[in-house]
Enzyme design. Structure first.
Site, PDB file in Angstrom:
ATOM      1  N   HIS A  63       0.850  -1.188   0.000  1.00 41.22           N
ATOM      2  CA  HIS A  63       0.000   0.000   0.000  1.00 41.22           C
ATOM      3  C   HIS A  63       0.886   1.239   0.000  1.00 41.22           C
ATOM      4  CE1 HIS A  63       0.999  -0.515   4.232  1.00 41.22           C
ATOM      5  NE2 HIS A  63       0.485   0.659   4.530  1.00 41.22           N
ATOM      6  N   HIS A  65       1.234   3.938   2.084  1.00 47.38           N
ATOM      7  CA  HIS A  65       1.681   4.714   3.231  1.00 47.38           C
ATOM      8  C   HIS A  65       3.207   4.816   3.139  1.00 47.38           C
ATOM      9  CE1 HIS A  65      -2.150   4.100   5.861  1.00 47.38           C
ATOM     10  NE2 HIS A  65      -2.198   5.236   5.183  1.00 47.38           N
ATOM     11  N   ASP A  67       5.927   4.636   4.907  1.00 52.92           N
ATOM     12  CA  ASP A  67       6.930   3.695   5.407  1.00 52.92           C
ATOM     13  C   ASP A  67       7.015   2.433   4.554  1.00 52.92           C
ATOM     14  OD1 ASP A  67       4.322   3.377   6.503  1.00 52.92           O
ATOM     15  OD2 ASP A  67       5.070   2.035   8.056  1.00 52.92           O
ATOM     16  N   HIS A  68       6.110   2.281   3.600  1.00 52.66           N
ATOM     17  CA  HIS A  68       6.114   1.107   2.733  1.00 52.66           C
ATOM     18  C   HIS A  68       6.480   1.424   1.288  1.00 52.66           C
ATOM     19  CE1 HIS A  68       4.144  -1.574   5.756  1.00 52.66           C
ATOM     20  NE2 HIS A  68       3.773  -0.389   6.220  1.00 52.66           N
ATOM     21  N   HIS A 141      -7.315  -2.254   5.982  1.00 47.80           N
ATOM     22  CA  HIS A 141      -6.517  -1.102   6.387  1.00 47.80           C
ATOM     23  C   HIS A 141      -7.248   0.144   5.887  1.00 47.80           C
ATOM     24  CE1 HIS A 141      -2.876   0.363   8.167  1.00 47.80           C
ATOM     25  NE2 HIS A 141      -2.447   0.952   7.067  1.00 47.80           N
ATOM     26  N   ASP A 208       0.369  -4.059   6.864  1.00 50.61           N
ATOM     27  CA  ASP A 208      -0.619  -3.314   7.631  1.00 50.61           C
ATOM     28  C   ASP A 208      -2.052  -3.804   7.411  1.00 50.61           C
ATOM     29  OD1 ASP A 208       1.771  -2.024   7.768  1.00 50.61           O
ATOM     30  OD2 ASP A 208       0.929  -0.016   7.647  1.00 50.61           O
ATOM     31  N   HIS A 266       7.730  -4.898  11.693  1.00 50.19           N
ATOM     32  CA  HIS A 266       6.945  -3.664  11.599  1.00 50.19           C
ATOM     33  C   HIS A 266       6.537  -3.191  13.005  1.00 50.19           C
ATOM     34  CE1 HIS A 266       3.516  -1.015  10.397  1.00 50.19           C
ATOM     35  NE2 HIS A 266       4.233  -0.853   9.285  1.00 50.19           N
TER      36      HIS A 266
END
Length: 309
Positions: A63, A65, A67-68, A141, A208, A266
């Protein structure tokens, strides 16, 4: 030689810490090298692992976000800088195609590599790879998110005792494997009569998400499950609110799904001691447990042994 291992680039959720880089995971699986969720700093972390951009064959983003995915621009530009000679597929949620396009062209560079976007636009969508099937499942999520699993096809394992009983040896074994049968003294011996199913290996990657059916579907019989455990059970209510798992939930999923090796990762920056995740997980999962650390390498367990009975 076959090599199946996971190299961890980073283990932090949301914000990196002094000891944890943003997310990033490299799966070596024979001829495929898959990069999952490259967060900030992934390109530099790769330098420490001995894996180069030239090795990559596939990129998978769960996805969009930060941090990914904020490591994507550097990795993508490195493909061209190093003049990677083969196509590299990129999988990501189709609803985030605009984010992918922005990250892909975040700055000016001379593009020479062939990056092939192959977005995920349906739950259960499958992609053929050189080593098996890559399947994506929709997770729970706040934004569109998919988990992935790589499934190797089942094979066959010849049983020496059964081969001996029919007097099959040497080149005849290869012919039996290749053709599927042998005619011996007026009787046809089939491959199935002297072999057993060799279950293919499975790797699952779950980031997530709140607890949902797709988590269990991805984890089912995984030889190696890499799964987020952002929170401890003391923050279970918060985890549910923001679409994340606790270490206890991840461990219960592994136990109920027949997972052989469980890797928790994570981690929220609020926890300095990762040992607490192990303590919590051990209350629910008694199999092989790994608490992810930056730059560690974890082997995919050997194939399950099929019964010759």
């Amino acid at each position: 030689m076959s090599m199946r291992e996971l190299v961890v680039l980073g283990t932090a959720s949301q914000a990196p810490t002094r000891h944890r880089n943003h997310n990033g995971y490299l799966l070596r699986w024979d001829d495929e090298v898959l990069l999952f969720d490259p967060g900030e700093g992934s390109q530099r972390q790769m330098l420490h692992t001995g894996i180069s951009a030239t090795d990559l064959t596939r990129i998978c983003v769960t996805h969009f976000h930060g941090d990914h995915c904020l490591g994507l621009p550097g990795v993508i530009q490195r493909l061209s800088l190093d003049r990677v000679p083969h196509p590299v597929a990129a999988h990501f949620p189709a609803g985030g195609a605009e984010y992918f396009a922005r990250l892909r062209h975040a700055s000016s560079f001379y593009e020479t590599a062939e990056l092939r976007p192959e977005p995920v636009d349906a739950d259960g969508q499958r992609f053929a790879t050189r080593v098996g099937t890559l399947e994506a499942r929709r997770l729970r999520h706040p934004i569109e998110t998919y988990g992935y699993r790589l499934i190797e096809p089942d094979g066959r394992r010849m049983v020496p005792e059964k081969l001996s009983a029919y007097g099959i040896a040497g080149p005849a074994v290869g012919e039996l494997l290749r053709v599927g049968h042998l005619d011996l003294d007026g009787r046809r011996v089939t491959r199935d009569e002297v072999s057993v199913t060799r279950p293919g290996q499975r790797f699952a990657f779950v980031m997530d998400t709140g607890l949902c059916d797709a988590v269990y579907a991805l984890a089912e019989l995984a030889d190696l499950l890499v799964i987020e455990s952002t929170f401890l059970e003391s923050e279970a209510a918060l985890a549910a609110d923001v679409g994340h798992l606790t270490a206890a939930q991840a461990a219960r999923v592994a136990a109920e799904s027949g997972v052989r090796r469980l890797m928790l990762t994570h981690f929220s920056q609020r926890y300095a001691d990762a040992g607490r995740f192990a303590d919590e997980a051990r209350q629910h999962f008694d199999g092989n447990l790994v608490i992810a650390e930056d730059l560690m390498t974890v082997q995919v367990p050997p194939r399950r042994v099929a019964s010759a009975a």
